[in-house]
Design a protein around this motif. Structure first.
Motif, short mmCIF file in Angstrom:
data_model
loop_
_atom_site.label_atom_id
_atom_site.label_comp_id
_atom_site.label_asym_id
_atom_site.label_seq_id
_atom_site.Cartn_x
_atom_site.Cartn_y
_atom_site.Cartn_z
N LEU A 162 59.49 26.13 -16.06
CA LEU A 162 59.02 25.78 -14.78
C LEU A 162 57.61 26.19 -14.17
O LEU A 162 57.67 26.70 -13.75
N PRO A 163 56.71 25.48 -15.13
CA PRO A 163 55.81 25.44 -14.92
C PRO A 163 55.12 26.54 -13.36
O PRO A 163 55.57 25.80 -12.21
N ARG A 164 54.34 27.39 -13.20
CA ARG A 164 54.09 27.02 -12.07
C ARG A 164 52.94 26.27 -11.28
O ARG A 164 52.17 25.90 -11.71
N THR A 165 53.76 26.10 -9.45
CA THR A 165 52.14 25.47 -9.50
C THR A 165 52.38 26.25 -7.84
O THR A 165 53.05 27.35 -7.34
N CYS A 166 51.14 26.76 -6.96
CA CYS A 166 50.46 26.73 -6.01
C CYS A 166 50.95 26.11 -4.88
O CYS A 166 52.04 24.75 -4.12
N ALA A 167 52.38 26.96 -3.95
CA ALA A 167 52.95 26.63 -3.11
C ALA A 167 52.57 25.73 -1.79
O ALA A 167 52.38 25.06 -1.17
N PRO A 199 47.89 23.81 3.88
CA PRO A 199 48.12 24.62 3.15
C PRO A 199 49.45 25.73 3.84
O PRO A 199 50.57 26.04 2.48
N VAL A 200 48.80 25.96 4.30
CA VAL A 200 49.33 27.33 5.06
C VAL A 200 51.18 27.11 5.44
O VAL A 200 51.89 27.95 4.57
N ARG A 201 51.63 26.07 5.63
CA ARG A 201 52.56 25.48 6.51
C ARG A 201 53.37 25.58 5.15
O ARG A 201 54.68 26.10 5.16
N PRO A 202 53.19 24.81 4.36
CA PRO A 202 54.50 24.74 3.63
C PRO A 202 54.66 25.95 2.10
O PRO A 202 55.47 25.82 1.73
N ALA A 203 53.21 27.08 2.42
CA ALA A 203 53.50 28.18 1.68
C ALA A 203 55.00 28.99 2.15
O ALA A 203 55.18 30.05 1.49
N VAL A 204 54.67 28.93 3.60
CA VAL A 204 55.24 29.59 4.25
C VAL A 204 56.93 29.54 4.36
O VAL A 204 57.08 30.56 4.12
N VAL A 205 56.77 28.07 4.16
CA VAL A 205 58.04 27.78 4.54
C VAL A 205 58.77 27.43 3.33
O VAL A 205 59.74 28.09 2.62
N ALA A 206 58.10 27.46 1.62
CA ALA A 206 58.33 27.29 1.20
C ALA A 206 58.92 29.08 0.32
O ALA A 206 60.25 29.56 -0.48
N PHE A 207 58.05 30.26 1.31
CA PHE A 207 58.72 31.42 0.63
C PHE A 207 59.79 32.23 1.72
O PHE A 207 60.93 33.06 1.35
N LYS A 208 60.05 31.19 2.23
CA LYS A 208 61.40 31.37 3.85
C LYS A 208 62.64 31.34 3.48
O LYS A 208 63.08 31.55 3.69
N ARG A 228 63.01 28.44 1.01
CA ARG A 228 62.99 27.58 -0.70
C ARG A 228 63.36 28.79 -1.61
O ARG A 228 62.52 28.23 -2.41
N GLY A 229 63.43 29.58 -1.14
CA GLY A 229 63.72 30.70 -2.15
C GLY A 229 62.25 31.37 -3.18
O GLY A 229 62.35 32.25 -3.87
N ARG A 230 61.11 31.17 -2.87
CA ARG A 230 60.29 31.47 -3.54
C ARG A 230 59.51 33.03 -3.80
O ARG A 230 58.47 33.27 -2.83
N ALA A 231 60.00 33.97 -3.61
CA ALA A 231 60.36 35.78 -2.94
C ALA A 231 59.51 35.74 -4.02
O ALA A 231 58.78 36.64 -3.32
N GLU A 232 58.17 35.12 -4.64
CA GLU A 232 57.50 35.50 -5.92
C GLU A 232 56.26 35.54 -4.54
O GLU A 232 55.04 36.26 -4.99
N LEU A 233 56.26 34.91 -3.30
CA LEU A 233 55.71 34.58 -2.48
C LEU A 233 54.83 35.89 -1.58
O LEU A 233 53.68 36.11 -0.75
N ALA A 234 55.69 37.22 -1.87
CA ALA A 234 55.73 37.78 -0.68
C ALA A 234 54.93 38.54 -1.40
O ALA A 234 53.88 39.40 -0.23
N VAL A 283 51.82 36.25 9.66
CA VAL A 283 50.91 35.64 8.68
C VAL A 283 49.82 34.78 8.81
O VAL A 283 48.85 35.25 9.03
N ALA A 284 50.62 33.74 9.33
CA ALA A 284 49.64 32.80 10.21
C ALA A 284 50.08 31.78 11.58
O ALA A 284 51.32 32.48 12.47
N ALA A 285 49.55 32.10 12.48
CA ALA A 285 49.39 31.59 13.78
C ALA A 285 49.32 29.74 14.39
O ALA A 285 48.48 29.29 13.13
N THR A 286 50.48 28.99 14.71
CA THR A 286 50.12 27.50 15.06
C THR A 286 49.30 27.67 16.12
O THR A 286 48.51 28.35 17.09
#
Length: 250
Positions: A13-18, A62-71, A73-79, A219-222
């Motif tokens: 599963l090649p990595r892609t930017c979250a 792009p910050v929003r999908p990155a945070v959602v992917a970590f929170k 969708r199980g992309r724990a490597e984003l920690a 990490v981020a604020a609306t």
């Protein structure tokens, strides 16, 4: 072994930017740069008692999908990269109030969230942020001083007042903070600010008089909406027969 496992995973599963989805690191340089812009986290309607809070970036683009992917969708490597962003937000407080040990207090997850995700993602962020701060020479630690004391329903779709009522009495302090420490309540994002305000409020009630205030970092604020500029009214055009200059005497 971890490096070997990561390399094997990349073959399958090649990595892609979250954030933006381009092949490469879990968070590319451009998207990570969006989380290196510290700012005050100020919702459109700031709840009464909200602690001074710093966000590493805006919860948009792009910050929003990155945070959602970590929170979600199980992309724990984003920690790692998201924890670095959280450390940056905490470091702003540590710079403004130097000479004190910094204690990160993660907002505890609800039981329903723990069952659904199988992990406490805010604790993961706090741990990564502490490691980053220590590497930078900041005396930092994590302390689980907060616990959930009651049930809350999903806050999606609730107004600010309804969120505040939903969170009333749901946090309890379960430990003592080191005297003189800089207490920073941490979370992944700030939207309405009600969760962070409720968590910081119960901690602040246990602080002795004259101690440093409880602070917040995320990490981020609306981002606050930018109101459109109202164009200035055009100058009045005199009628054809009107005099525009001074009246001559006589």
């Amino acid at each position: 072994m971890r490096a070997l496992a990561a390399a094997l995973a990349d073959l399958v599963l090649p990595r892609t930017c979250a954030g933006c989805g381009v092949p490469g690191p879990v968070l590319c340089r451009r998207c990570a740069g969006l989380l290196a812009r510290p700012r005050e986290a100020a919702p459109r309607r700031v709840p009464w008692g909200m602690p001074p809070t710093v966000a590493a970036g805006a919860y948009a683009g792009p910050v929003r999908p990155a945070v959602v992917a970590f929170k979600e969708r199980g992309r724990a490597e984003l920690a790692g990269p998201l924890g670095t962003a959280l450390a940056l937000a905490v470091a702003v407080h540590a710079t403004l109030l130097p000479g004190r040990p910094v204690v990160l207090v993660p907002v505890p997850a609800t039981r329903a969230a723990l069952r659904e995700r199988g992990r406490d993602h805010v604790r993961e962020l706090a741990g990564a942020a502490v490691a980053e701060l220590r590497a930078a020479g900041v005396e930092a630690a994590e302390a689980r001083l907060l616990a959930r004391a009651g049930r809350v329903r999903d806050s999606a779709g609730l107004t600010v007042a309804q969120r505040r009522a939903n969170l009333a009495g749901t946090f309890a302090v379960r430990g003592a903070a080191p005297p003189g420490a800089l207490l920073v309540v941490v979370d992944d994002v700030v939207t309405s600010g009600t969760t962070l305000t409720a968590a910081a409020g119960v901690l602040a009630a246990t602080r002795p008089d004259g101690d440093t205030p409880v602070l917040g970092a995320v990490v981020a604020a609306t981002p606050r909406p930018v109101l459109p500029r109202v164009p200035a009214a055009p100058p009045a055009v005199p009628s054809r027969g009107a005099r525009t200059g001074p009246r001559r005497p006589g």
